[in-house]
Design a protein around this motif. Structure first.
Motif, short mmCIF file in Angstrom:
data_model
loop_
_atom_site.label_atom_id
_atom_site.label_comp_id
_atom_site.label_asym_id
_atom_site.label_seq_id
_atom_site.Cartn_x
_atom_site.Cartn_y
_atom_site.Cartn_z
N GLY A 534 0.79 -1.24 0.05
CA GLY A 534 -0.15 -0.09 0.25
C GLY A 534 0.80 1.22 0.14
O GLY A 534 0.42 2.23 -0.53
N GLN A 535 1.82 1.12 0.69
CA GLN A 535 2.95 2.56 0.72
C GLN A 535 3.45 2.57 -0.64
O GLN A 535 3.65 3.80 -1.14
CB GLN A 535 3.91 2.37 1.78
CG GLN A 535 4.71 3.62 2.09
CD GLN A 535 3.86 4.54 3.02
OE1 GLN A 535 2.84 4.04 3.59
NE2 GLN A 535 4.01 5.71 2.69
N SER A 538 0.40 3.34 -5.90
CA SER A 538 -0.64 4.57 -6.28
C SER A 538 -1.72 4.07 -7.10
O SER A 538 -1.73 2.95 -7.53
CB SER A 538 0.02 5.71 -7.11
OG SER A 538 0.59 5.03 -8.27
N ILE A 572 -2.04 -7.21 -1.70
CA ILE A 572 -1.80 -6.05 -1.50
C ILE A 572 -1.38 -6.00 0.09
O ILE A 572 -2.37 -6.37 0.92
CB ILE A 572 -2.93 -4.96 -1.62
CG1 ILE A 572 -3.26 -4.99 -3.00
CG2 ILE A 572 -2.43 -3.68 -1.26
CD1 ILE A 572 -4.70 -4.20 -3.39
N PHE A 575 -2.32 -2.61 3.36
CA PHE A 575 -3.67 -2.05 2.93
C PHE A 575 -4.10 -0.89 3.37
O PHE A 575 -4.37 0.11 2.77
CB PHE A 575 -4.82 -3.16 2.74
CG PHE A 575 -5.82 -2.79 1.84
CD1 PHE A 575 -5.76 -2.58 0.56
CD2 PHE A 575 -6.94 -2.45 2.13
CE1 PHE A 575 -6.69 -2.27 -0.53
CE2 PHE A 575 -8.17 -2.20 1.52
CZ PHE A 575 -7.79 -1.90 0.17
N LYS A 577 -2.29 1.44 4.73
CA LYS A 577 -1.24 2.42 4.31
C LYS A 577 -1.55 3.30 3.20
O LYS A 577 -0.90 4.48 2.96
CB LYS A 577 0.28 2.20 4.35
CG LYS A 577 0.52 1.45 5.67
CD LYS A 577 0.71 2.37 7.07
CE LYS A 577 0.99 1.48 8.12
NZ LYS A 577 0.43 0.35 8.33
N MET A 578 -2.61 2.80 2.40
CA MET A 578 -2.76 3.56 1.12
C MET A 578 -3.69 4.85 1.47
O MET A 578 -4.41 5.10 2.40
CB MET A 578 -3.67 2.65 0.06
CG MET A 578 -2.89 1.43 -0.22
SD MET A 578 -3.77 0.34 -1.46
CE MET A 578 -4.24 1.37 -2.66
N ASN A 579 -3.42 5.73 0.41
CA ASN A 579 -4.15 6.88 0.50
C ASN A 579 -5.80 6.74 0.26
O ASN A 579 -5.88 5.93 -0.67
CB ASN A 579 -3.74 7.90 -0.35
CG ASN A 579 -2.32 8.57 -0.27
OD1 ASN A 579 -1.98 8.48 1.34
ND2 ASN A 579 -1.43 8.78 -1.05
N ASP A 582 -6.24 6.85 -3.51
CA ASP A 582 -5.68 5.68 -3.92
C ASP A 582 -6.58 4.33 -3.97
O ASP A 582 -6.92 3.58 -5.01
CB ASP A 582 -4.29 5.46 -3.89
CG ASP A 582 -3.23 6.55 -4.26
OD1 ASP A 582 -3.82 7.34 -5.20
OD2 ASP A 582 -2.31 6.65 -3.67
N ARG A 583 -7.07 4.32 -2.76
CA ARG A 583 -7.91 2.91 -2.26
C ARG A 583 -9.34 3.20 -3.13
O ARG A 583 -9.78 1.88 -3.44
CB ARG A 583 -8.06 3.11 -0.95
CG ARG A 583 -8.53 1.62 -0.43
CD ARG A 583 -8.85 1.71 1.14
NE ARG A 583 -7.46 2.26 1.89
CZ ARG A 583 -7.52 3.16 2.65
NH1 ARG A 583 -8.37 4.04 2.81
NH2 ARG A 583 -6.30 3.37 3.40
#
Length: 881
Positions: A534-535, A538, A572, A575, A577-579, A582-583
């Motif tokens: 996730g980090q 994008s 993934i 998960f 940590k994604m924005n 983006d998610r």
């Protein structure tokens, strides 16, 4: 009367006079009538002495005594009257002339067979010359009109592999070898048969013509078995050999279907099953201008463009049309001068008479599962021509056979400062690799072993216990991942509304509970896995993005992780940590399994038919059981509802389980030490459990995914409806994760996946019950600790289905042992070596769940392996610490 022919002679040489108008007379008759000597000896007539000698280089026709050759000889100019024909003849008709010539040829042939006459053997050239110069004889016969084939040369038929000092490309470009290769390939296409004696390529050509196609697929293995020399030449000189194959195939097709050239002007031979498969990163200078086979994932492609094939030019000064000129891939072909007016231009391309062909450029990248750790994926451009265009799209995994060639690139030279050539693959054969083709590669022994394994009654538990055998415990996670790998059945009713069949799983829990290890294990077992974090991911990296092509400067579409994982699994990690922006981009991919792009004038929809297995950490690092799942995880409700199974992993303190886990981890490290190769198979980490080998498990999953499509029949709809109503009511009351219609589809998908595990064609009642149990366990684990116990009691009839009685009894016994241990420590203190549990108390607990006979449990391996001992005399159970 014909004049005698007197060949010129030089002084000192003997002359032989031949008469062409009358046959030779008898020597005695000549002497009696004319008192002349024999014709062979003319020395008395000419008054000269001539020595006998062989003719060397020939006679000098223009010597000093040239006039003497033409002096009159009255003695020889006398002929018999009866041999002179003075009649007048009219012109002969062509038919009468042909008949007369035929009669004379028959007479000459008969006289030649008897060894006399004018056309006897040796009259044209000596017999010694016939043996010494067979090539000259063959040329003379061909010039005389004999119908002998030009390609009937000994060196072309018998010794095609003898290159006579030439390179292979030079040898196959010569007329003789080229014609021989063409004839041999035509014979191969006409005569190659299968095991049943049926013509293989006659049937393929018929199917090709029925479909109005122009590609004939030829197996390299079959060609090597029948024509080994041609198969040897093909990879070394592919351009020349493929052009010969195309000509031969067109002639054979037109002999079967004479008017097919009106539909397809060219027939292209496509080479399949080339033995050696090269990786993209292993292509070197050694492979230049050779036929190679490689594989990868299509990441981008251009539009279909018309490319010049046969060019015709118009001279602007005189209007003459020049051409056609064959356009190559390397450089542009232009005429130097006009053959009509001798001008040097300018010339314009004749658009109407010029022949074009389809052109497309794609980029293939190494498959994600084949890249070594710590290495970036390599990519290579490929050119698709003719009917190969649009055969694949971004995200497809392809196997490509083509010619590895180089081309001049000015930008590379400017960048590097010295001549550097860019490389490209001119595709000859492209096949899109699907799951079905992977299953077709299984041999009969594999399929037999898979079918034998499916007949085991306990196959469901065996397969699910084989998931991540190097990880201790976490049976609910292993079951969810296992069913996700098998997947459900996708549906598309009426081609209007598509329902996915892939099962999405979310793992959430405390750190150190092997969440990432589960994801890494799936990359080794699943088909087409793509791992990302996730980090480091994008929105465009997960879906697709648009960029300018470095050469054409056009906007092209590049595939992201979800597109590359089409028909596979996307993993993934981190998960949470994604924005959020983006998610939300993967919402469409998780449910509709498509990715829609509308950027830079490109409006497209890509396929993303993959299962998503994600791992997330709770807020604050550890999971708080006093809060709901939505409060523990920073994820929105729309994304949570798209996961079929939510697995909560808690790191609870249990002395018995902790000690067993420590022993398991220690034993695993000892067994897998590099110096200890006793147990190389990771499936042997749990010797007490009946598992399946990992290689066989991967083949089993592949076979079940592609061959088995379970159907829903006789499903208890009332049970599902009542359960859905109860879950909705409990969800609203507890305020935990929302229950939507998607969860009904999730239960159906889980039941179909469970039927696939058993290789069943129909979904049975027990498959539905197992799916309901997994769904309820997933739902209850997300509740607060305060309502979890009541909810387990409410849905106990579903939760206890198909659970092994020994597992239930072991769980109850561990709870009793834990309670007794806490009591003993609080009363006596210190370390406790033995815990004593009352057998009657265990029997009372067992009767509450309808288990009355505990003797099989006391004798089971599960009971003994956990260091429990049953004392029948004292009716107690002892646990040794």
């Amino acid at each position: 009367m014909d004049e005698p022919s007197n060949p010129p002679s030089s002084p000192g040489r003997r002359r032989i006079i031949e008469f062409s108008s009358s046959p030779p007379r008898d020597r005695s008759e000549v002497g009696q009538s004319d008192n002349l000597p024999a014709f062979e000896d003319e020395t008395n007539i000419l008054g000269r002495d001539v020595e006998d000698e062989d003719e060397g280089e020939g006679e000098d026709l223009f010597g000093d005594n040239m006039e003497r050759d033409y002096q009159p000889i009255p003695e020889l100019d006398t002929y018999e009257e009866d041999l002179i024909d003075r009649e007048e003849y009219g012109a002969m008709s062509p038919g009468a002339r042909a008949a007369a010539e035929s009669e004379m040829r028959e007479r000459d042939r008969a006289m030649a067979d008897r060894g006399d006459g004018r056309m006897r053997r040796g009259i044209l050239f000596d017999a010694a010359d016939e043996d010494a110069r067979p090539g000259r004889r063959r040329r003379i016969i061909q010039q005389a009109g004999e119908d002998e084939p030009m390609d009937d040369m000994p060196e072309a038929i018998e010794n095609l592999e003898d290159l006579k000092g030439h390179s292979i490309s030079e040898w196959v470009s010569m007329i003789g070898p080229r014609l021989e290769i063409k004839n041999r390939f035509k014979q191969f296409l006409r005569t190659y048969v299968d095991e049943k004696g049926a013509s293989v390529y006659r049937e393929k050509m018929r199917q090709m013509c029925e479909a109005n196609k122009q590609s004939l697929i030829v197996s390299y293995n079959g060609l090597a078995a029948e024509q080994s020399v041609i198969a040897y030449f093909l990879p070394e000189a592919p351009k020349e050999m493929l052009s010969i194959f195309d000509e031969a195939a067109k002639e054979v097709v037109l002999s079967l279907f004479p008017n097919y050239d009106r539909i397809a002007t060219q027939i292209h031979v496509r080479i399949s099953e080339l033995p050696l498969l090269e990786e993209i990163r292993s292509l070197r200078q050694l492979h230049l201008n050779q036929l190679i086979r490689t594989s990868g994932v299509v990441t981008s492609h251009t539009g279909v463009l018309p490319q010049l094939n046969l060019v015709k030019f118009d001279c602007t000064k005189c209007g003459n049309t020049i051409g056609p000129l064959v356009q190559t891939q390397n450089k542009e072909v232009k005429p130097t001068s006009c053959p009509e007016c001798q001008s040097y231009g300018p010339f314009e391309v004749n658009m109407e008479q010029t022949v074009y062909q389809n052109y497309q450029r794609i980029t293939i990248q190494e498959s994600p599962g084949k890249i070594a750790a710590g290495r970036l994926p390599r990519q290579k451009d490929a050119i698709l021509l003719g009917d190969l265009v649009d055969i694949c799209k971004p995200g497809d995994e392809v196997e490509l056979t083509g010619i590895y060639t180089n081309s001049f690139d000015g930008s590379l030279n400017t960048m590097n400062g010295f001549p550097v050539f860019s490389t490209v693959i001119e595709a000859n054969y492209v096949v899109v690799k699907e799951d079905k083709e992977a299953v077709d590669n299984l041999n009969d022994e594999d399929i037999k072993e898979i079918l034998a394994l499916s007949k085991d009654e306990n196959i469901g538990e065996r397969v699910l216990n084989s998931i991540a055998p190097s990880i201790y415990g976490h049976d609910n996670i292993k079951r969810a991942i296992g069913l996700s790998l098998f997947s459900g059945v996708p549906k598309n009713p009426g081609k209007k509304h598509k329902v996915r069949g892939d099962i999405n799983v979310l793992l959430c829990g405390d750190p150190g509970t092997a969440k990432s290890q589960f994801l890494k294990y799936v990359t080794k077992v699943a088909h087409r896995p793509v791992f990302t974090t996730g980090q480091g991911a994008s929105a465009v990296g997960l879906t697709a993005y648009v960029q300018k092509h470095p050469v054409t400067r056009e906007w092209t579409l590049e595939a992201g992780a979800l597109v590359l994982a089409d028909n596979g699994v996307c993993l993934i990690d981190e998960f949470d940590k994604m924005n959020d922006a983006d998610r939300t981009s993967i919402h469409e991919a998780m449910e509709q399994q498509t990715i829609s792009i509308s950027k830079a004038g490109i409006v497209a929809q890509l396929q993303a038919r993959c299962a998503i297995i994600a791992a997330a950490n709770p807020i604050g690092g550890r999971y708080d059981p006093s809060l709901t799942f939505a409060e523990n995880v920073d994820l929105t409700e729309p994304i949570l509802s798209r996961f079929d199974v939510l697995c909560v992993v808690r790191d609870t303190v249990d002395p018995v389980i902790d000690e067993k886990m420590a022993r398991f981890v220690t034993g695993s490290h000892v067994r897998h030490h590099p110096s200890n190769m006793m147990n190389p198979d990771p499936s042997e980490d749990q010797p007490q459990t009946d598992t399946v080998k990992q290689d066989l498990l991967k083949k089993y999953i592949m076979y079940a995914r592609t061959k088995i499509k379970p159907k829903l029949h006789y499903v208890d709809q009332d049970k599902i409806a009542s359960l859905y109503a109860e879950l909705r009511r409990e969800s609203m009351a507890t305020g935990s994760i929302p229950i939507t219609v998607r969860h009904i589809e999730s239960m159906i998908r889980l039941s179909e996946a469970h039927a696939k595990v058993h290789l069943r064609e129909y979904v049975r009642e027990d498959d539905i019950n197992i799916a309901i149990r997994i769904m309820l366990e997933s739902f209850i684990d997300t509740q607060k600790f305060s309502v979890m116990k009541n909810m387990k009691h409410t849905f106990s009839k579903y939760l206890s289905y198909k659970k092994d009685n020994n597992e239930l009894l072991l769980f109850i016994l561990k709870q009793l042992a834990k309670d007794q241990m806490v009591y003993s420590r609080s009363r006596h203190g210190g370390d406790i070596q033995t815990v004593e549990i009352s057998a009657e108390e265990l029997e009372d607990k067992a009767r509450q769940i309808n288990i009355h006979n505990l003797q099989p449990f006391y004798e089971s391996e599960v009971f003994l392996s956990n260091r429990f001992v049953h004392d029948k005399k004292n009716k107690t159970i002892l646990l040794t610490m």
